[in-house]
Write a protein that holds these residues in place. Structure first.
Motif, PDB file in Angstrom:
ATOM      1  N   ARG A  12       7.898  27.082  10.856  1.00 18.48           N
ATOM      2  CA  ARG A  12       9.301  27.466  11.052  1.00 18.48           C
ATOM      3  C   ARG A  12      10.189  26.863   9.959  1.00 18.48           C
ATOM      4  NH1 ARG A  12       9.897  25.872  15.979  1.00 18.48           N
ATOM      5  NH2 ARG A  12       9.526  27.921  16.882  1.00 18.48           N
ATOM      6  N   GLU A  13       9.964  25.600   9.668  1.00 16.00           N
ATOM      7  CA  GLU A  13      10.759  24.929   8.636  1.00 16.00           C
ATOM      8  C   GLU A  13      10.580  25.595   7.272  1.00 16.00           C
ATOM      9  OE1 GLU A  13      10.721  20.633   6.434  1.00 16.00           O
ATOM     10  OE2 GLU A  13      10.521  20.626   8.614  1.00 16.00           O
ATOM     11  N   LEU A  14       9.329  25.873   6.901  1.00 14.63           N
ATOM     12  CA  LEU A  14       9.065  26.513   5.613  1.00 14.63           C
ATOM     13  C   LEU A  14       9.654  27.921   5.555  1.00 14.63           C
ATOM     14  CD1 LEU A  14       5.358  25.451   4.985  1.00 14.63           C
ATOM     15  CD2 LEU A  14       7.392  24.624   3.775  1.00 14.63           C
ATOM     16  N   ARG A  15       9.518  28.657   6.653  1.00  9.66           N
ATOM     17  CA  ARG A  15      10.057  30.018   6.706  1.00  9.66           C
ATOM     18  C   ARG A  15      11.570  30.005   6.487  1.00  9.66           C
ATOM     19  NH1 ARG A  15      12.590  32.559  10.601  1.00  9.66           N
ATOM     20  NH2 ARG A  15      11.895  31.211  12.305  1.00  9.66           N
ATOM     21  N   LYS A  16      12.242  29.081   7.137  1.00 10.20           N
ATOM     22  CA  LYS A  16      13.694  28.992   6.986  1.00 10.20           C
ATOM     23  C   LYS A  16      14.076  28.535   5.578  1.00 10.20           C
ATOM     24  CE  LYS A  16      14.855  28.439  11.809  1.00 10.20           C
ATOM     25  NZ  LYS A  16      15.544  27.626  12.829  1.00 10.20           N
ATOM     26  N   GLN A  17      13.282  27.646   4.991  1.00 11.45           N
ATOM     27  CA  GLN A  17      13.565  27.176   3.631  1.00 11.45           C
ATOM     28  C   GLN A  17      13.541  28.311   2.623  1.00 11.45           C
ATOM     29  OE1 GLN A  17      10.893  23.985   2.550  1.00 11.45           O
ATOM     30  NE2 GLN A  17      11.758  22.580   4.063  1.00 11.45           N
ATOM     31  N   VAL A  18      12.644  29.266   2.802  1.00 12.97           N
ATOM     32  CA  VAL A  18      12.575  30.392   1.863  1.00 12.97           C
ATOM     33  C   VAL A  18      13.466  31.553   2.298  1.00 12.97           C
ATOM     34  CG1 VAL A  18      10.287  29.790   0.977  1.00 12.97           C
ATOM     35  CG2 VAL A  18      10.475  31.382   2.887  1.00 12.97           C
ATOM     36  N   GLY A  19      14.163  31.388   3.414  1.00 14.90           N
ATOM     37  CA  GLY A  19      15.145  32.378   3.843  1.00 14.90           C
ATOM     38  C   GLY A  19      14.580  33.647   4.437  1.00 14.90           C
ATOM     39  N   LEU A  20      13.450  33.531   5.137  1.00 16.69           N
ATOM     40  CA  LEU A  20      12.834  34.702   5.755  1.00 16.69           C
ATOM     41  C   LEU A  20      13.000  34.666   7.270  1.00 16.69           C
ATOM     42  CD1 LEU A  20       9.416  34.828   3.850  1.00 16.69           C
ATOM     43  CD2 LEU A  20      11.422  36.266   3.440  1.00 16.69           C
ATOM     44  N   THR A  21      13.154  35.844   7.863  1.00 13.58           N
ATOM     45  CA  THR A  21      13.083  35.955   9.316  1.00 13.58           C
ATOM     46  C   THR A  21      11.604  36.021   9.700  1.00 13.58           C
ATOM     47  OG1 THR A  21      13.054  38.372   9.301  1.00 13.58           O
ATOM     48  CG2 THR A  21      15.239  37.289   9.390  1.00 13.58           C
ATOM     49  N   GLN A  22      11.323  35.904  10.984  1.00 12.69           N
ATOM     50  CA  GLN A  22       9.935  36.060  11.438  1.00 12.69           C
ATOM     51  C   GLN A  22       9.417  37.446  11.070  1.00 12.69           C
ATOM     52  OE1 GLN A  22       9.985  35.206  15.633  1.00 12.69           O
ATOM     53  NE2 GLN A  22       9.786  32.994  15.297  1.00 12.69           N
ATOM     54  N   GLU A  23      10.256  38.448  11.221  1.00  9.84           N
ATOM     55  CA  GLU A  23       9.859  39.814  10.895  1.00  9.84           C
ATOM     56  C   GLU A  23       9.542  39.956   9.405  1.00  9.84           C
ATOM     57  OE1 GLU A  23      11.335  44.399  11.596  1.00  9.84           O
ATOM     58  OE2 GLU A  23      12.489  42.747  12.446  1.00  9.84           O
ATOM     59  N   GLN A  24      10.393  39.388   8.553  1.00  7.10           N
ATOM     60  CA  GLN A  24      10.164  39.466   7.105  1.00  7.10           C
ATOM     61  C   GLN A  24       8.885  38.734   6.712  1.00  7.10           C
ATOM     62  OE1 GLN A  24      13.972  37.780   6.106  1.00  7.10           O
ATOM     63  NE2 GLN A  24      14.764  39.742   5.352  1.00  7.10           N
ATOM     64  N   LEU A  25       8.672  37.548   7.284  1.00  2.00           N
ATOM     65  CA  LEU A  25       7.445  36.797   6.980  1.00  2.00           C
ATOM     66  C   LEU A  25       6.224  37.585   7.428  1.00  2.00           C
ATOM     67  CD1 LEU A  25       5.876  34.346   6.005  1.00  2.00           C
ATOM     68  CD2 LEU A  25       6.339  33.262   8.230  1.00  2.00           C
ATOM     69  N   GLY A  26       6.306  38.144   8.629  1.00  2.00           N
ATOM     70  CA  GLY A  26       5.191  38.950   9.127  1.00  2.00           C
ATOM     71  C   GLY A  26       4.885  40.118   8.207  1.00  2.00           C
ATOM     72  N   PHE A  27       5.926  40.820   7.764  1.00  2.00           N
ATOM     73  CA  PHE A  27       5.739  41.964   6.870  1.00  2.00           C
ATOM     74  C   PHE A  27       5.083  41.528   5.566  1.00  2.00           C
ATOM     75  CE2 PHE A  27       7.227  44.724   3.444  1.00  2.00           C
ATOM     76  CZ  PHE A  27       6.734  45.951   3.883  1.00  2.00           C
ATOM     77  N   GLU A  28       5.611  40.475   4.955  1.00  2.00           N
ATOM     78  CA  GLU A  28       5.081  40.017   3.669  1.00  2.00           C
ATOM     79  C   GLU A  28       3.662  39.459   3.781  1.00  2.00           C
ATOM     80  OE1 GLU A  28       7.569  37.779   1.044  1.00  2.00           O
ATOM     81  OE2 GLU A  28       9.384  38.788   1.752  1.00  2.00           O
ATOM     82  N   ALA A  29       3.333  38.898   4.943  1.00  2.00           N
ATOM     83  CA  ALA A  29       1.997  38.322   5.135  1.00  2.00           C
ATOM     84  C   ALA A  29       1.019  39.310   5.755  1.00  2.00           C
ATOM     85  CB  ALA A  29       2.100  37.076   6.028  1.00  2.00           C
ATOM     86  N   GLY A  30       1.500  40.481   6.143  1.00  2.00           N
ATOM     87  CA  GLY A  30       0.628  41.466   6.783  1.00  2.00           C
ATOM     88  C   GLY A  30       0.261  41.073   8.204  1.00  2.00           C
ATOM     89  N   LEU A  31       1.209  40.412   8.897  1.00  2.00           N
ATOM     90  CA  LEU A  31       0.983  39.958  10.265  1.00  2.00           C
ATOM     91  C   LEU A  31       2.112  40.476  11.153  1.00  2.00           C
ATOM     92  CD1 LEU A  31       0.180  36.245   9.340  1.00  2.00           C
ATOM     93  CD2 LEU A  31      -1.492  37.968  10.053  1.00  2.00           C
ATOM     94  N   GLU A  32       1.866  40.548  12.441  1.00  2.00           N
ATOM     95  CA  GLU A  32       2.888  40.999  13.382  1.00  2.00           C
ATOM     96  C   GLU A  32       3.938  39.914  13.602  1.00  2.00           C
ATOM     97  OE1 GLU A  32       3.099  44.019  14.856  1.00  2.00           O
ATOM     98  OE2 GLU A  32       1.334  44.695  13.758  1.00  2.00           O
ATOM     99  N   ARG A  33       5.195  40.341  13.794  1.00  2.00           N
ATOM    100  CA  ARG A  33       6.271  39.387  14.049  1.00  2.00           C
ATOM    101  C   ARG A  33       5.993  38.555  15.295  1.00  2.00           C
ATOM    102  NH1 ARG A  33       9.437  37.796  17.455  1.00  2.00           N
ATOM    103  NH2 ARG A  33       8.943  39.557  18.778  1.00  2.00           N
ATOM    104  N   ASN A  34       5.457  39.179  16.348  1.00  2.00           N
ATOM    105  CA  ASN A  34       5.202  38.414  17.569  1.00  2.00           C
ATOM    106  C   ASN A  34       4.107  37.365  17.353  1.00  2.00           C
ATOM    107  OD1 ASN A  34       3.193  40.388  17.459  1.00  2.00           O
ATOM    108  ND2 ASN A  34       3.085  40.600  19.678  1.00  2.00           N
TER     109      ASN A  34
END
Length: 79
Positions: A12-34
């Motif tokens: 969570r900390e790293l995701r927020k540091q790079v300015g991504l939402t859970q949905e954006q991180l999931g999309f970029e990593a090829g994983l589901e937001r949930n």
């Protein structure tokens, strides 16, 4: 503190540091937001392939993710 929970906090900390939402991180990593949400809440533990998928959008290497979790666990005095 549980290892999965500690990983979730680091994620969570790293995701927020790079300015991504859970949905954006999931999309970029090829994983589901949930699934990202479950990881962050400590309900799931990542596989090695998941670590590798998460690393690039978080601007880290998979080994750095593991090291950050180890450091957080050491600081908390847990395994």
């Amino acid at each position: 503190m549980d290892l999965a929970v500690k990983f979730g906090q680091v994620l969570r900390e790293l995701r927020k540091q790079v300015g991504l939402t859970q949905e954006q991180l999931g999309f970029e990593a090829g994983l589901e937001r949930n699934y990202i949400s479950m990881l962050e809440r400590g309900e799931r533990q990542p596989t090695l392939s998941t670590l590798v998928k998460l690393a690039k959008p978080l601007r880290k290497r998979a080994s750095q993710l593991v090291e950050l979790v180890e450091t957080a666990c050491d600081a908390a005095g847990s395994d």
